[in-house]
Design an enzyme around this catalytic site. Sequence first.
Site, mmCIF file in Angstrom:
data_model
loop_
_atom_site.group_PDB
_atom_site.id
_atom_site.type_symbol
_atom_site.label_atom_id
_atom_site.label_comp_id
_atom_site.label_asym_id
_atom_site.label_seq_id
_atom_site.Cartn_x
_atom_site.Cartn_y
_atom_site.Cartn_z
ATOM 1 N N ASP A 1 34.041 11.969 34.183
ATOM 2 C CA ASP A 1 34.273 13.077 35.090
ATOM 3 C C ASP A 1 33.445 14.232 34.531
ATOM 4 O OD1 ASP A 1 35.084 14.810 37.048
ATOM 5 O OD2 ASP A 1 37.212 14.311 36.927
HETATM 6 C C1 NOJ Z 1 35.354 16.865 39.113
HETATM 7 C C2 NOJ Z 1 36.379 16.062 39.830
HETATM 8 O O1 NOJ Z 1 37.506 15.879 39.011
HETATM 9 C C3 NOJ Z 1 35.854 14.697 40.265
HETATM 10 O O2 NOJ Z 1 36.837 14.053 41.031
HETATM 11 C C4 NOJ Z 1 34.591 14.851 41.026
HETATM 12 O O3 NOJ Z 1 34.114 13.571 41.409
HETATM 13 C C5 NOJ Z 1 33.569 15.575 40.187
HETATM 14 N N1 NOJ Z 1 34.088 16.870 39.790
HETATM 15 C C6 NOJ Z 1 32.238 15.756 40.908
HETATM 16 O O4 NOJ Z 1 32.375 16.650 41.942
#
Ligand code: NOJ
Length: 745
Positions: free
Chosen positions: A255
């Site tokens: 993430d």
């Molecule tokens: C953080 C989020 O937790 C995740 O779900 C997402 O895919 C990414 N950012 C990219 O936007």
Amino acid sequence: MALSQLRLTVLLLPYFILCATAFTTRSWQAASQLAAQKTAAMTIDEKVGVLTGVTMAGSRCNGDTHPVARLGIPALCLMDGPAGVRPGTGVTGWPSGINAASTFSRRLIRERGAAIGDELRGKGIHVWFGPAQDLMRNPKGGRGWESFGPDPYLNGEGGYETIVGIQSRGVQACAKHFTANNQEHNRYNGSSTVDDRSLWEMYGYPFLRSIEADVSAIMCSFNRINGTFTCSSPKLLSDTGFLRSNGFKGYVITDWGADHGFAAENANAGLEMEQPGEYDPQLEGGGLFANGGLKDSVLNGTVSAARLDEMVKRVLTPFYRLGQDSGFPETNFHTQQTGGPYNQNIVVRTPQHVALAKEIASASAVLLKNVRTIRRPGQWYGNGGQNQREYGLPVTKSKIANMAVIGEDAKLMDRSLCNSLNECTLGTMSVGWGSGANSLEFLVAPADAISAYVGTSATIASSLSNDAAAGAAAAAGKDVAFVFVNAMSGEWIVDIVHDQGGDRNDLELYYNGKELIESVAAVCNNTIVIVHSVGPVLMPWSTNPNITAIVYAGAPGEQTGPSIVDVLYGHYNPRGRLPFSIADSEAAYGTEIVYDKTIGPLTIDYTEGLFLDYRYMEQNNITPRFEFGFGLSYTAFSYSNLQISNQGPFKVIKFKVRNSGSVDGTEIPQLYLGFPNGSGEPKKVLRGFSDVGLTVGSSKTVEVKLSVRDRSIWDVVTQKWVVPSGQFKVYIGASIKDIRLTGTF
Ligand code: NOJ
């Protein structure tokens, strides 16, 4: 051809050209061999580039990798997820994951996945950040609506079908967030304390189903589990860890900035790709593989050359497996530029997608209450000159002379006031906010859809705010009053949206929705309430006799208006079921959000173990207002003929369902399993469901096969799935509480 039709054809043309490009899939083995050959031909810098994001500012998509053009490897475009293509132009705003779960329909969930897959492909997106498979551990959790609710089995099935659908269009699915990532407060510094059995049976289980669906990638989450960050946890990611020992063949992506410490620590633990490839001071993570970090680790021997090659091979294998090396559309948009060569504004939504989005939205609407009567009207009502009046649902258009549409939630928001995360000022709630939001470009609000449908057949008094007095004034003397109310949540706590940071503060309706409902019901004895919400809300007003019907419509996406018209007016027989319980207090759920925002290691104790939602309520004799799996129909169904037999390793459960009512409809029979005494399992756990379409009077035999794992518990001592000895109970029902047939084996 009319001008409007001509424009549509021209707009859709590029889409069809893009989609006409066929693709050929390969086996995992053939793809892995090809990936290994390409890896062998790369320099160390090229290898590191494939494994590292190009930074947020440098990405066209949410994340990009570095291309290796000389070997025919493009910059991979990675994009959110998971309610369609994250805001962009020309895409469909799909019903959210929690609404997909409400359909309890493998067919619809798979079709939703395939259609999203088409749109992703049309935009040139290689990897989709979805499905989300985080359990709704607490109903206030900000992102619960992105996935499929608190039940691990339903999350597993929802994820499985979504992945099969997405990947059938040659787009890689990335299941997220692995795992025990269940609240927004403290999401960067929290450590979830989860026992081994709960990890396997609850928070890991949905990902086992992703693996069985041949998922291409899995995103490790921001949080720690038992003190270790998930992205550097060998227990989760290594070759002998949770994912790989269960057959995972794809790659693990961080993430955003979720890798901490040193590059080697993460790479050796089993991480393959770092996104977005830069340090994030907020969470003090990321940027480990970037800026020479991973290369230095290889050069100084802390990461072996073989491990580096394995990482690259794993990232490239799904690319070749899904045939993305040939005929895959160029990425044709840019998330951060409004103009420029990338922004071709290619329209990938189609009339078929819009129809499917509407069907799923209708299929996910849960009819919670319906007191359908035909009686003489009270003195307040103008009934179009007829003696008899209908109360409850469905509403007959021709029998309504005067009606009211009430509530801020019925109204189209001012889209110019919404930011890219779908944080909007007021208006209807069709999806939560954050990275999981989707396009509002084509949203049709309930009030607009109702007035388009009603036309001149009735006089509509509208009060499209939550002003209780104005709502009551509009409703007084009307044949029917539709009241729209909502509750919202989303990602991340820094932006305070609607007075809350990510996770909800409580389970109340927003903007005094309760007071609005009560004021309207006080003056109209045919008040019909429609709730748009990201999860359970308290409904103390549900027993009010003037409220003749309640529809829980969830977060249904852009076709919110037309889909609810179909349900309210009987063009779609409601069939949605609650994918969670609606209880009378927060305490009934047995878990709590840790709201404390202090920086520093913080522990979130998952002491409830296997007992979430209905599992907790049954254990503690708590009767919810509306239980898990519950939902009414305009017809009735009867159950008979339960049979249990053996077929190889399977227990085969068969039973008959009949439409015993007066209109065609779809029943959602559910199978709950009662494990032998002493097994430590909840009293009943969901282990099967089906959606059975039945014309009036017809019946069908439903078959559910229980595998060995379906009948197993995770044995922490032997680290194996074990079937406990003793008698199992089989419960077949129309909800967890409405059990119609029972048997044993
Ligand atoms: C953080 C989020 O937790 C995740 O779900 C997402 O895919 C990414 N950012 C990219 O936007």
